[in-house]
Design an enzyme around this catalytic site. Sequence first.
Site, PDB file in Angstrom:
ATOM      1  N   SER A 131     -53.626   3.958   2.212  1.00 49.42           N
ATOM      2  CA  SER A 131     -52.732   4.482   3.236  1.00 49.42           C
ATOM      3  C   SER A 131     -51.292   4.443   2.733  1.00 49.42           C
ATOM      4  O   SER A 131     -50.990   3.820   1.724  1.00 49.42           O
ATOM      5  CB  SER A 131     -52.849   3.651   4.504  1.00 49.42           C
ATOM      6  N   LYS A 132     -50.433   5.111   3.481  1.00 50.85           N
ATOM      7  CA  LYS A 132     -49.054   5.201   2.997  1.00 50.85           C
ATOM      8  C   LYS A 132     -48.373   3.831   3.002  1.00 50.85           C
ATOM      9  O   LYS A 132     -47.457   3.592   2.236  1.00 50.85           O
ATOM     10  CB  LYS A 132     -48.270   6.239   3.791  1.00 50.85           C
ATOM     11  N   ARG A 133     -48.863   2.943   3.839  1.00 50.89           N
ATOM     12  CA  ARG A 133     -48.274   1.602   3.886  1.00 50.89           C
ATOM     13  C   ARG A 133     -48.643   0.768   2.654  1.00 50.89           C
ATOM     14  O   ARG A 133     -47.963  -0.179   2.315  1.00 50.89           O
ATOM     15  CB  ARG A 133     -48.747   0.838   5.130  1.00 50.89           C
ATOM     16  N   ASP A 134     -49.786   1.107   2.029  1.00 51.83           N
ATOM     17  CA  ASP A 134     -50.262   0.294   0.900  1.00 51.83           C
ATOM     18  C   ASP A 134     -49.289   0.282  -0.253  1.00 51.83           C
ATOM     19  O   ASP A 134     -49.135  -0.716  -0.942  1.00 51.83           O
ATOM     20  CB  ASP A 134     -51.602   0.841   0.370  1.00 51.83           C
ATOM     21  N   PHE A 168     -46.500   8.102  -2.914  1.00 49.87           N
ATOM     22  CA  PHE A 168     -45.930   9.439  -2.740  1.00 49.87           C
ATOM     23  C   PHE A 168     -45.432   9.983  -4.082  1.00 49.87           C
ATOM     24  O   PHE A 168     -44.979   9.205  -4.920  1.00 49.87           O
ATOM     25  CB  PHE A 168     -44.764   9.396  -1.754  1.00 49.87           C
TER      26      PHE A 168
END
Length: 505
Positions: free
Chosen positions: A264-267, A276
Site C-alpha cells: 500500500s502507499k503507506r508501506d 511512487f
Amino acid sequence: MSDIPVRVRFAPSPTGPLHMGGVRTALYNYLFAKKNNGTFIIRIEDTDQTRFVPGAQEYIMDALQWCGIMPTEGPRLGGEYGPYIQSERKEMYRPYAEQLVADDKAYYAFDTAEELTEMREQAKKMGMPNWQYNSVTRTSLKNSLSLSTDDVQRRLDNGEAYVIRMKMPRNIDIRFEDEIRGWVVVNTNNLDDKVLFKSDGMPTYHLANIVDDHLMKISHVIRGEEWLPSAPLHVMLYDAFGWDCPKFAHLPLLLKPDGNGKLSKRDGDRLGFPVFPTDWKSEDGEIYTGYREQGYFPEAFINMLAFLGWNPGTTQELFSLSELVESFSLNRVAKAGAKFDPDKTRWFQQQYLRATDDAVLAEKLSPLLDNKYNLDQLTVVCQLMKERATFVKDIYSEGSFLLEPPTEFDETTVNKKWKDNAEQLMVDWQDRLGLISSFSAENIETEFKAFLEEKGLGIGAVLPLFRLLVTGKGMGPSMFDISAFLGKEECLKRISAGINTLQTA
Ligand code: GLU
C-alpha cells in the site's frame, strides 16, 4: 493473434498519485502494445467526482513520461477517439444507459441513500450482513420494475432523483477466458444490480469503462487483479449492448516484501523504500518519496517492475525497454501475487549505474556538486567509484576524497593500524613516492612492491595506512589508481597532513 488491431489502454482514476502497481499495469500495457504493433492509450477515469484529487492527472502523465512509457493517445497527446478524460465525455453516456432501460436490461431506481442504509441496517439485525440490491430484493424496492408505469413516469416528470441499475438476471453462469487466469465462471446469483448511472448525471465506473472501451476499440483489457470481481458485470454489459467483448488479462497483485498483503502507499516511507515513481506532495502537505528523487534511473525502475509478475523464462535479468518489448508475453505473467523486494530493486539500480558510461555519470553527478568540478575530473571519479555505488549521489558521498582531502579518518583503521612505527613507515613511503618520476598507477605499484620487499612487510602492514592518510577510509578502490589520479604533489601533501592530524589526535 486475431486480425483485430491491438489497442490497449491504461485507465487510472485521478484519485491520487500513481502507485508503482499502477505503473506496472501501464508498463505491461505498453509492452503488450509495442510487441503486437498496437496502440497504447491512456484514459482518465474521473467519473467519481468525490474522489478527484487536484494534480493527480498531471502527476500520472509526468510519471509515465519519466518512466519512458508514454502512450500515443490520451489527454495532452490527442488521438481519433477523444476526449480521453471521462468527465469531458459526460454527455455521451446517458443514451447508453437509457438504451439498456428501453431494452429491459436496466431499470430506474428511486430509493434514497437513507432508505438503502435503513434496509441494510434492518437486514443486519435479522442476521443478513451482506444485503444487496438484487433480483430478489428489487421487487420490494422503489424502482421501475416494482412500481407502476404511471408512478415511474410521474416521478421522472417531477424530476425525482434516480439512478439506473443493471437488471442482473437470475441464475446464469457468466463465463469468460482470462488471458492469465484461464476460464472464470461466476453465477449471476452472486452479483448485485450495480448502479450504472448516478443521480448526479454521471455514469459509474462500470458503464463508462465499457462504453469507452467499446468506442475506443480496445482489444485487450489489461488491468490489476482488484478488477477481476467487476469483470463478470462487464461481460454482461457487453452482452447487453450486443457488443464484442475485449479480451481480459487481470494482473497479479503486488505484495509487501514479507508477502503479507497488498503493497500500500503507506508501506513505502514506513519500510524505507518508495512506492511512487516520483515525489508526491499530498493535499495535507505530506511528501511521499519517489524513485526518481531517491536517485533511481527510470530504466532500472522499469526493469525491476517488469519482473514483478512476469519473467522471461530464462536467467537473464537485465532488460532494456526494447528487450522487454521483444520478450514480453501475457503467457508468462503469473497468477500469484508478486512480492516486492527492495534489495533487488537496489540491485537493479546498481547494475544500471555500473553499465552507464563514466562520462554520462559525470554529467549527472556534476549538478549535484553545483558544477564546481571539471567534467574530465568527475569522469575519472565515476570510473573509480561506480562499482561501489548504487546511486549517482553515492559516487560523491563515498568518493569525496578524490576531490577534497579527507577531514576524518576511519576510526577502526586508526585503532587497528596507527601503531608506534606507523608514522616512520609512512614518512619512508612518502620519500619513496617522491622519487617516482612518472606518477602512473603502474609505477606506483612497482615502487610499492619494492618497498614492501625491502622492509620485509606484507601489504596489510602498509597499504591500509597509506589509504588512511590519503583517503581517510578503511576501504576503497585501488590505491595506485587513486594516487595516480590525485597526482604526486597532492599525495605527498595528504600523507604529511594525515600524519599531523593523527599525531595530535
Ligand atoms: N479506473 C480504474 C482504475 O482506477 C480502471 C480499471 C480498468 O482498467 O478497467 O484502476
